[in-house]
Motif scaffolding. Sequence first.
Motif, PDB file in Angstrom:
ATOM      1  N   LEU A 357       0.825  -1.210   0.000  1.00  0.00           N
ATOM      2  CA  LEU A 357       0.000   0.000   0.000  1.00  0.00           C
ATOM      3  C   LEU A 357       0.859   1.259   0.000  1.00  0.00           C
ATOM      4  CD1 LEU A 357      -2.786  -1.084   2.505  1.00  0.00           C
ATOM      5  CD2 LEU A 357      -3.119  -0.521   0.085  1.00  0.00           C
ATOM      6  N   VAL A 358       1.896   1.258   0.847  1.00  0.00           N
ATOM      7  CA  VAL A 358       2.773   2.439   0.924  1.00  0.00           C
ATOM      8  C   VAL A 358       3.535   2.611  -0.385  1.00  0.00           C
ATOM      9  CG1 VAL A 358       4.780   3.438   2.077  1.00  0.00           C
ATOM     10  CG2 VAL A 358       2.982   2.339   3.430  1.00  0.00           C
ATOM     11  N   LEU A 359       4.100   1.510  -0.892  1.00  0.00           N
ATOM     12  CA  LEU A 359       4.841   1.602  -2.153  1.00  0.00           C
ATOM     13  C   LEU A 359       3.924   2.023  -3.297  1.00  0.00           C
ATOM     14  CD1 LEU A 359       6.996  -1.653  -1.832  1.00  0.00           C
ATOM     15  CD2 LEU A 359       7.833   0.700  -1.700  1.00  0.00           C
ATOM     16  N   GLY A 360       2.699   1.466  -3.309  1.00  0.00           N
ATOM     17  CA  GLY A 360       1.739   1.854  -4.341  1.00  0.00           C
ATOM     18  C   GLY A 360       1.357   3.311  -4.244  1.00  0.00           C
ATOM     19  N   ALA A 361       1.213   3.818  -3.006  1.00  0.00           N
ATOM     20  CA  ALA A 361       0.883   5.232  -2.825  1.00  0.00           C
ATOM     21  C   ALA A 361       2.009   6.130  -3.331  1.00  0.00           C
ATOM     22  CB  ALA A 361       0.612   5.511  -1.346  1.00  0.00           C
ATOM     23  N   GLY A 364       1.906   5.891  -7.086  1.00  0.00           N
ATOM     24  CA  GLY A 364       0.701   6.584  -7.543  1.00  0.00           C
ATOM     25  C   GLY A 364       0.869   8.086  -7.516  1.00  0.00           C
ATOM     26  N   ALA A 365       1.501   8.594  -6.444  1.00  0.00           N
ATOM     27  CA  ALA A 365       1.748  10.032  -6.345  1.00  0.00           C
ATOM     28  C   ALA A 365       2.679  10.506  -7.455  1.00  0.00           C
ATOM     29  CB  ALA A 365       2.345  10.359  -4.974  1.00  0.00           C
ATOM     30  N   ILE A 366       3.690   9.684  -7.752  1.00  0.00           N
ATOM     31  CA  ILE A 366       4.616  10.042  -8.833  1.00  0.00           C
ATOM     32  C   ILE A 366       3.873  10.057 -10.171  1.00  0.00           C
ATOM     33  CG2 ILE A 366       6.648   9.293 -10.132  1.00  0.00           C
ATOM     34  CD1 ILE A 366       7.746   8.144  -7.499  1.00  0.00           C
ATOM     35  N   GLY A 399      -3.421   0.050  -6.389  1.00  0.00           N
ATOM     36  CA  GLY A 399      -3.966  -1.299  -6.343  1.00  0.00           C
ATOM     37  C   GLY A 399      -3.041  -2.343  -6.922  1.00  0.00           C
ATOM     38  N   ILE A 400      -2.404  -2.021  -8.048  1.00  0.00           N
ATOM     39  CA  ILE A 400      -1.576  -3.014  -8.740  1.00  0.00           C
ATOM     40  C   ILE A 400      -0.294  -3.303  -7.969  1.00  0.00           C
ATOM     41  CG2 ILE A 400      -0.167  -3.362 -10.809  1.00  0.00           C
ATOM     42  CD1 ILE A 400      -2.412  -1.864 -12.331  1.00  0.00           C
ATOM     43  N   VAL A 401       0.355  -2.280  -7.433  1.00  0.00           N
ATOM     44  CA  VAL A 401       1.588  -2.502  -6.667  1.00  0.00           C
ATOM     45  C   VAL A 401       1.285  -3.286  -5.397  1.00  0.00           C
ATOM     46  CG1 VAL A 401       3.426  -1.353  -5.371  1.00  0.00           C
ATOM     47  CG2 VAL A 401       2.766  -0.506  -7.634  1.00  0.00           C
ATOM     48  N   THR A 402       0.157  -2.984  -4.755  1.00  0.00           N
ATOM     49  CA  THR A 402      -0.232  -3.740  -3.567  1.00  0.00           C
ATOM     50  C   THR A 402      -0.480  -5.205  -3.922  1.00  0.00           C
ATOM     51  OG1 THR A 402      -1.272  -1.780  -2.600  1.00  0.00           O
ATOM     52  CG2 THR A 402      -1.907  -3.917  -1.690  1.00  0.00           C
ATOM     53  N   PHE A 403      -1.242  -5.424  -4.997  1.00  0.00           N
ATOM     54  CA  PHE A 403      -1.526  -6.794  -5.429  1.00  0.00           C
ATOM     55  C   PHE A 403      -0.243  -7.516  -5.840  1.00  0.00           C
ATOM     56  CE2 PHE A 403      -2.427  -9.901  -8.743  1.00  0.00           C
ATOM     57  CZ  PHE A 403      -3.356 -10.711  -8.104  1.00  0.00           C
ATOM     58  N   GLY A 404       0.635  -6.803  -6.570  1.00  0.00           N
ATOM     59  CA  GLY A 404       1.893  -7.414  -7.005  1.00  0.00           C
ATOM     60  C   GLY A 404       2.761  -7.834  -5.838  1.00  0.00           C
ATOM     61  N   SER A 405       2.861  -6.994  -4.817  1.00  0.00           N
ATOM     62  CA  SER A 405       3.660  -7.330  -3.640  1.00  0.00           C
ATOM     63  C   SER A 405       3.092  -8.546  -2.925  1.00  0.00           C
ATOM     64  CB  SER A 405       3.710  -6.136  -2.681  1.00  0.00           C
ATOM     65  OG  SER A 405       4.356  -5.035  -3.285  1.00  0.00           O
ATOM     66  N   LEU A 406       1.762  -8.584  -2.804  1.00  0.00           N
ATOM     67  CA  LEU A 406       1.117  -9.706  -2.116  1.00  0.00           C
ATOM     68  C   LEU A 406       1.257 -10.993  -2.925  1.00  0.00           C
ATOM     69  CD1 LEU A 406      -0.395 -10.105   0.528  1.00  0.00           C
ATOM     70  CD2 LEU A 406      -2.530  -9.745  -0.702  1.00  0.00           C
TER      71      LEU A 406
END
Length: 455
Positions: A357-361, A364-366, A399-406
């Motif tokens: 979530l943090v990495l995705g945020a 996402g901000a970038i 969403g995608i980075v969170t899903f990818g990490s999991l």
Amino acid sequence: MNEIELAPDLLSVVVAKTLAEEHVADIVEMLDEQDSATIAHILQEMPFERAVEVLDQPELADAAEALALLPDKRAGALLSAMSADRAADVFQEFDEPTRQRLGARMDRQTRSDLRRLLAYPEHSAGSIMTTEFVSVPSNWTVQQTLDHIRRVERSRETVYATYVLDPATKKLVRAVSLRRLISGDPDAPVESVVPAHKPITVTPETDREDVARLITKYDLLSVPVVDPDDHVIGIVTFDDVIDAMIAETTEDVQKLGGMEALDEPYNEIGFVAMIRKRAGWLSILLLGEMLTASAMQFFEAELEKAIVLTLFIPLIMSSGGNSGSQATSLIIRALALREITLKDWWRVALRELPSGLVLGAILGAIGIARIALWQWLGFYDYGPHWMLIAATVGGALLGIVTFGSLMGSMLPFALKRFGFDPASASAPLVATLVDVTGLVIYFGVAALILTGTLL
């Protein structure tokens, strides 16, 4: 492979005598640049003890081929004089006729040792151990032990550890270092200089990775391999573990790259074999990527309405794949080092979910900042709804980075649970799986945000 007639060759004689004065590592490096016949000629002319020392080096790639070309008597003598574990590795590379031919030329003890070593499972302690170690009964004195070491040191893999056995049962009692022996009272019993703790041991079936961890944990130069009755049947030395772990790491790295592990060095493996090792995984990954095309076809109507969404598909897919590959690499390594086990999967999931979530945020901000900056500077006009497009990209990345990490963290656990090598959860495989789901997430977010405007 048949023995060839090795006639005396002046050049080989000169080269052999010159090389005999070099460091063994330099000799091996030079021989690895020659063909098998040349190596055989040089080994034939080289002093016997020096030839044994050269053949004992695992880095000598064509040792088996060269030995098979030597006269049977010379080859059998060299195999008998080599360290048992190295001789077993070389013997395993012979074809059956060569095994029969050279096996008949080896002494009985060597044949017995090779049969036993070759019977152990691959990657086990038994498969990499040597049967050449120093042992003495516990009722000997320090001086008797040192005298024994002097007599046998040339025929032993290492003399830095001596194993003290019960005189009656021959069971392992203690292990003592050469340093303690040298500093001890010569007339004192050898038991007086041994450490108080029981020696660290392994069984023949112990995985070589576990052996490596024990050697590292207890700072050992060697570890004894014992049978169920605590009789020492061999030892695994530090250098044996290093060689084994280099091979293990090479295999894992190749699997992480999305291919089968190579059985031979890159320069020596045949073209057909190389294609076979690589084509299978590439075909599987291609089939997986076909699902990506199917997903895009499913959202064809959305793409026609908002063609601008296609600009960010590579960005979305690569970000998900990258995050999944990171997580996979971390978990595979942690599993290999026994930092985590199968039962820790839920702890990993609880750790990777907030991390994703943090990495995705962050990503996402970038992504939002990039779209806004390009719009304001006039590099590209995303239309009147550019802020909604930015929000779509930012939300999709979250969403995608969170899903990818999991996904990347759980896949190694799933593979290990079903008996597969976790390294098979290679970065390309994770990226392929995340690509498909990433498109679904991307267009799902787009439908939520852009319906009524662009969609």
